[in-house]
Design a protein around this motif. Structure first.
Motif, PDB file in Angstrom:
ATOM      1  N   PHE A 175       0.850  -1.188   0.000  1.00 57.54           N
ATOM      2  CA  PHE A 175       0.000   0.000   0.000  1.00 57.54           C
ATOM      3  C   PHE A 175       0.887   1.240   0.000  1.00 57.54           C
ATOM      4  CE2 PHE A 175      -2.503  -3.372   1.820  1.00 57.54           C
ATOM      5  CZ  PHE A 175      -3.747  -3.212   1.238  1.00 57.54           C
ATOM      6  N   ASP A 176       0.815   2.018  -1.076  1.00 59.87           N
ATOM      7  CA  ASP A 176       1.659   3.210  -1.185  1.00 59.87           C
ATOM      8  C   ASP A 176       1.273   4.269  -0.164  1.00 59.87           C
ATOM      9  OD1 ASP A 176       3.033   2.101  -3.306  1.00 59.87           O
ATOM     10  OD2 ASP A 176       1.642   2.923  -4.806  1.00 59.87           O
ATOM     11  N   ASP A 177      -0.014   4.348   0.151  1.00 58.41           N
ATOM     12  CA  ASP A 177      -0.497   5.417   1.029  1.00 58.41           C
ATOM     13  C   ASP A 177      -1.449   4.831   2.064  1.00 58.41           C
ATOM     14  OD1 ASP A 177      -1.301   7.718   2.229  1.00 58.41           O
ATOM     15  OD2 ASP A 177      -2.220   8.629   0.453  1.00 58.41           O
ATOM     16  N   PHE A 178      -0.958   4.701   3.308  1.00 57.10           N
ATOM     17  CA  PHE A 178      -1.786   4.158   4.374  1.00 57.10           C
ATOM     18  C   PHE A 178      -2.965   5.076   4.707  1.00 57.10           C
ATOM     19  CE2 PHE A 178       1.256   1.061   6.767  1.00 57.10           C
ATOM     20  CZ  PHE A 178       1.062   0.145   5.740  1.00 57.10           C
ATOM     21  N   SER A 179      -2.879   6.340   4.352  1.00 60.55           N
ATOM     22  CA  SER A 179      -3.935   7.292   4.713  1.00 60.55           C
ATOM     23  C   SER A 179      -5.248   6.982   3.995  1.00 60.55           C
ATOM     24  CB  SER A 179      -3.505   8.723   4.389  1.00 60.55           C
ATOM     25  OG  SER A 179      -3.355   8.900   2.982  1.00 60.55           O
ATOM     26  N   ARG A 180      -5.206   6.095   3.006  1.00 65.50           N
ATOM     27  CA  ARG A 180      -6.427   5.693   2.301  1.00 65.50           C
ATOM     28  C   ARG A 180      -6.834   4.259   2.637  1.00 65.50           C
ATOM     29  NH1 ARG A 180      -5.145   7.059  -3.866  1.00 65.50           N
ATOM     30  NH2 ARG A 180      -3.219   6.018  -3.267  1.00 65.50           N
ATOM     31  N   SER A 181      -6.171   3.678   3.634  1.00 62.50           N
ATOM     32  CA  SER A 181      -6.402   2.264   3.950  1.00 62.50           C
ATOM     33  C   SER A 181      -7.020   2.099   5.334  1.00 62.50           C
ATOM     34  CB  SER A 181      -5.086   1.484   3.885  1.00 62.50           C
ATOM     35  OG  SER A 181      -4.501   1.599   2.598  1.00 62.50           O
ATOM     36  N   ARG A 182      -7.776   1.026   5.487  1.00 60.41           N
ATOM     37  CA  ARG A 182      -8.408   0.692   6.769  1.00 60.41           C
ATOM     38  C   ARG A 182      -7.858  -0.661   7.226  1.00 60.41           C
ATOM     39  NH1 ARG A 182     -13.149   1.003   5.112  1.00 60.41           N
ATOM     40  NH2 ARG A 182     -13.776   3.028   5.931  1.00 60.41           N
ATOM     41  N   ALA A 183      -7.484  -0.774   8.498  1.00 63.44           N
ATOM     42  CA  ALA A 183      -6.884  -2.002   9.023  1.00 63.44           C
ATOM     43  C   ALA A 183      -7.777  -2.623  10.081  1.00 63.44           C
ATOM     44  CB  ALA A 183      -5.505  -1.722   9.603  1.00 63.44           C
ATOM     45  N   GLY A 203       0.458   6.461   9.487  1.00 64.77           N
ATOM     46  CA  GLY A 203      -0.617   7.275   8.933  1.00 64.77           C
ATOM     47  C   GLY A 203      -1.843   6.514   8.488  1.00 64.77           C
ATOM     48  N   ILE A 204      -2.138   5.362   9.088  1.00 64.72           N
ATOM     49  CA  ILE A 204      -3.301   4.567   8.689  1.00 64.72           C
ATOM     50  C   ILE A 204      -4.573   5.396   8.821  1.00 64.72           C
ATOM     51  CG2 ILE A 204      -3.826   3.581  10.950  1.00 64.72           C
ATOM     52  CD1 ILE A 204      -3.774   1.592   7.670  1.00 64.72           C
ATOM     53  N   ARG A 205      -5.466   5.210   7.894  1.00 64.64           N
ATOM     54  CA  ARG A 205      -6.702   5.993   7.888  1.00 64.64           C
ATOM     55  C   ARG A 205      -7.617   5.629   9.048  1.00 64.64           C
ATOM     56  NH1 ARG A 205     -11.321   4.689   3.432  1.00 64.64           N
ATOM     57  NH2 ARG A 205     -13.065   5.807   4.377  1.00 64.64           N
ATOM     58  N   GLU A 206      -7.796   4.347   9.282  1.00 62.53           N
ATOM     59  CA  GLU A 206      -8.728   3.893  10.323  1.00 62.53           C
ATOM     60  C   GLU A 206      -8.291   2.545  10.869  1.00 62.53           C
ATOM     61  OE1 GLU A 206     -13.449   2.650  10.778  1.00 62.53           O
ATOM     62  OE2 GLU A 206     -12.767   3.820   9.025  1.00 62.53           O
ATOM     63  N   LEU A 207      -8.479   2.348  12.175  1.00 57.70           N
ATOM     64  CA  LEU A 207      -8.163   1.086  12.838  1.00 57.70           C
ATOM     65  C   LEU A 207      -9.429   0.485  13.433  1.00 57.70           C
ATOM     66  CD1 LEU A 207      -4.859   1.830  14.827  1.00 57.70           C
ATOM     67  CD2 LEU A 207      -5.133   0.178  12.982  1.00 57.70           C
ATOM     68  N   ILE A 208      -9.598  -0.833  13.207  1.00 58.58           N
ATOM     69  CA  ILE A 208     -10.672  -1.571  13.848  1.00 58.58           C
ATOM     70  C   ILE A 208     -10.017  -2.676  14.676  1.00 58.58           C
ATOM     71  CG2 ILE A 208     -12.765  -2.943  13.521  1.00 58.58           C
ATOM     72  CD1 ILE A 208     -12.929  -1.734  10.678  1.00 58.58           C
ATOM     73  N   VAL A 209     -10.346  -2.755  15.958  1.00 61.76           N
ATOM     74  CA  VAL A 209      -9.769  -3.766  16.844  1.00 61.76           C
ATOM     75  C   VAL A 209     -10.863  -4.749  17.243  1.00 61.76           C
ATOM     76  CG1 VAL A 209      -8.580  -4.218  19.011  1.00 61.76           C
ATOM     77  CG2 VAL A 209      -8.076  -2.128  17.729  1.00 61.76           C
ATOM     78  N   ALA A 225      -7.599   5.911  18.772  1.00 60.90           N
ATOM     79  CA  ALA A 225      -8.760   6.505  18.123  1.00 60.90           C
ATOM     80  C   ALA A 225      -9.371   5.553  17.108  1.00 60.90           C
ATOM     81  CB  ALA A 225      -8.380   7.836  17.457  1.00 60.90           C
ATOM     82  N   GLY A 226      -9.475   4.290  17.474  1.00 60.90           N
ATOM     83  CA  GLY A 226     -10.016   3.289  16.572  1.00 60.90           C
ATOM     84  C   GLY A 226     -11.392   2.813  17.001  1.00 60.90           C
ATOM     85  N   GLU A 227     -11.906   1.842  16.256  1.00 60.95           N
ATOM     86  CA  GLU A 227     -13.221   1.265  16.520  1.00 60.95           C
ATOM     87  C   GLU A 227     -13.053  -0.105  17.170  1.00 60.95           C
ATOM     88  OE1 GLU A 227     -16.963  -0.570  13.911  1.00 60.95           O
ATOM     89  OE2 GLU A 227     -15.431   0.679  12.939  1.00 60.95           O
ATOM     90  N   ALA A 228     -13.848  -0.399  18.183  1.00 58.95           N
ATOM     91  CA  ALA A 228     -13.764  -1.677  18.895  1.00 58.95           C
ATOM     92  C   ALA A 228     -14.962  -2.550  18.541  1.00 58.95           C
ATOM     93  CB  ALA A 228     -13.714  -1.453  20.397  1.00 58.95           C
ATOM     94  N   ILE A 229     -14.693  -3.836  18.252  1.00 60.68           N
ATOM     95  CA  ILE A 229     -15.758  -4.793  17.969  1.00 60.68           C
ATOM     96  C   ILE A 229     -15.424  -6.121  18.644  1.00 60.68           C
ATOM     97  CG2 ILE A 229     -16.315  -3.712  15.744  1.00 60.68           C
ATOM     98  CD1 ILE A 229     -14.863  -6.048  14.380  1.00 60.68           C
ATOM     99  N   THR A 230     -16.424  -7.007  18.704  1.00 59.88           N
ATOM    100  CA  THR A 230     -16.177  -8.359  19.198  1.00 59.88           C
ATOM    101  C   THR A 230     -15.918  -9.281  18.014  1.00 59.88           C
ATOM    102  OG1 THR A 230     -18.516  -8.926  19.129  1.00 59.88           O
ATOM    103  CG2 THR A 230     -17.682  -7.975  21.180  1.00 59.88           C
TER     104      THR A 230
END
Length: 428
Positions: A175-183, A203-209, A225-230
């Motif tokens: 991924f050339d640009d992490f700012s457009r990627s979601r992990a 510089g990841i755009r969004e994190l989901i844990v 500043a990410g999103e939490a799920i089960t």
């Protein structure tokens, strides 16, 4: 007694073998209890990580074979399969191996810092479940001191690099640009925390844990500043994820081929980059067969790891020298303790002979025998008893040309003729 280190790691076994031999946290107590029950094992500690499973034991004769047999029984693996990929070290070599592991010199990523914490956890587990005695206790304490010295006196820990870093580094090549990627990160342990930190710094755009318990997921996600799920919410999140990195302690895969196929349909076959750091694996190997998935395991991170290894080789050489000193100090202390035990046994033997001779002499005096004759008989008998064993051994040594024993006898004889400091003798 012998110090034994027995195990397998990323150098000797592929991931499919390592995951079969790994101990889950819930198995560790049972494993330690069973190990200590083996007649050949006096002390035991178990280290189990994604890249290694190692047993550190104080054993008697035939200990290695008994422990290897037990490991096979515990994990229901043929002993022949274990023998092909297992390594063992004894005494000095075992101590050196543990110190190298603790200092990050035996890790897949040279100098990675996580392993020291994992060894401290293994040490604490062994203490909690009565696996440690004096020998392993001293070895681990000495190892922690050496590892600290390596970290503070060499550059091995500068710009910390780990398997987590290697995974993110590999993702950055795709991924050339992490700012457009979601992990999507599966797990909430130390490795996933390191992954999250590296992704956020990149510089990841969004994190989901995703985690089994929402509380732990929220705690980690909140830090970045990410999103939490089960885990039950993974299918929906998977459809939104460009990058998936998994590292849990689950004994069974969390992502199956069917789940990923469903996510790819929603994504209209936009590709997903996946790294499975866990052992046992969190992602079914069949997922890698899907056309729009790029699946990597810890064994696939070798290129990134080798690059890191070259950068840290100078510091590693310095660390090896410090470890050699540490092993030397450990050996010296062990020999001193060994001599102390021998001295104690000698004194106990001498005191037992003295007590017996004294009791006999007191009985003779009580019967009215001549005190002068009793004293002469006492000293003669005591001298004969004290010198009989050493005299016999020296004659045998001379006949066998054991010059080392003769020289040691000469040294002891010279020392025994020197003037004694009564106060020092009493303190000894």
């Amino acid at each position: 007694m012998t110090l034994l280190a027995l195990g397998i790691n990323h150098k000797t076994a592929a991931i499919d073998v390592r995951e079969q031999v790994a101990f889950t946290p819930s198995q560790l107590e049972t494993a330690l209890v069973e190990l200590k029950r083996l007649p050949e094992v006096l002390e035991a500690a178990v280290l189990s990580t994604c890249n290694r499973t190692e047993l550190y034991c104080i054993t008697g004769a035939a200990g290695e074979r008994a422990i290897l047999d037990w490991l096979g029984r515990f994990h229901d693996l043929p002993i022949e399969q274990l023998t092909q990929c297992a390594y063992h070290y004894l005494d000095e070599a075992a101590a050196r191996h543990l110190m190298r592991v603790a200092s990050g010199l035996d890790s897949m990523v040279l100098g990675e810092p996580q392993i020291l914490g994992q060894i401290k956890d293994a040490y604490q587990q062994a203490r909690t479940h009565q696996g440690l005695g004096g020998e392993l206790e001293r070895l681990f304490q000495h190892t922690f001191a050496v590892a600290k010295q390596v970290r503070t006196e060499t550059g091995i820990g500068e710009n910390p690099v780990s398997v987590a870093y290697a995974a993110v580094s590999l993702a950055s090549r795709i991924f050339d640009d992490f700012s457009r990627s979601r992990a999507l990160l599966i797990g909430a342990g130390e490795t996933v925390e390191l992954v999250a930190r590296h992704l956020r710094e990149s510089g990841i755009r969004e994190l989901i844990v995703a985690n089994r318990t929402r509380e732990r997921a929220e705690r980690l996600a909140g830090e970045f500043a990410g999103e939490a799920i089960t885990l039950s919410e993974i299918p929906e999140a998977l459809a939104r994820a460009d990058i998936v990195i998994a590292s849990t302690a689950s004994p069974l895969p969390i992502l199956g081929k069917g789940m990923v196929e469903g996510a790819l349909k929603v994504r209209r076959h936009r590709p997903i980059f996946m790294v499975d750091i866990a052992v046992p694996r969190d992602i079914e190997p069949q997922v890698g067969e899907l056309a729009d998935v790029f699946l990597y395991t810890v064994d696939d991170l070798q290129e990134v790891i080798e690059e890191n290894r070259r950068h840290r080789q100078v510091a590693a050489n310095q660390a090896e020298a410090l470890i050699a000193q540490g092993v030397g100090h450990w050996q010296h202390e062990r020999r001193v303790r060994g001599a102390g035990d021998l001295i104690r046994r000698y004194r106990e033997q001498g005191e037992a002979l003295r007590d017996a001779a004294e009791a006999q002499a007191m009985a003779q005096l009580a019967r009215g025998e001549d005190p002068e004759k009793v004293i002469r008989r006492l000293t003669q008998q005591l001298t004969n008893k004290l010198l009989h064993g050493p005299t016999l051994r020296l004659r045998e040594a001379s006949g066998l040309e054991r010059h080392d024993i003769i020289e040691a006898g000469e040294t002891l004889l010279l020392d025994s003729t020197m003037p004694q400091d009564n106060n020092r003798e009493q303190e000894a």
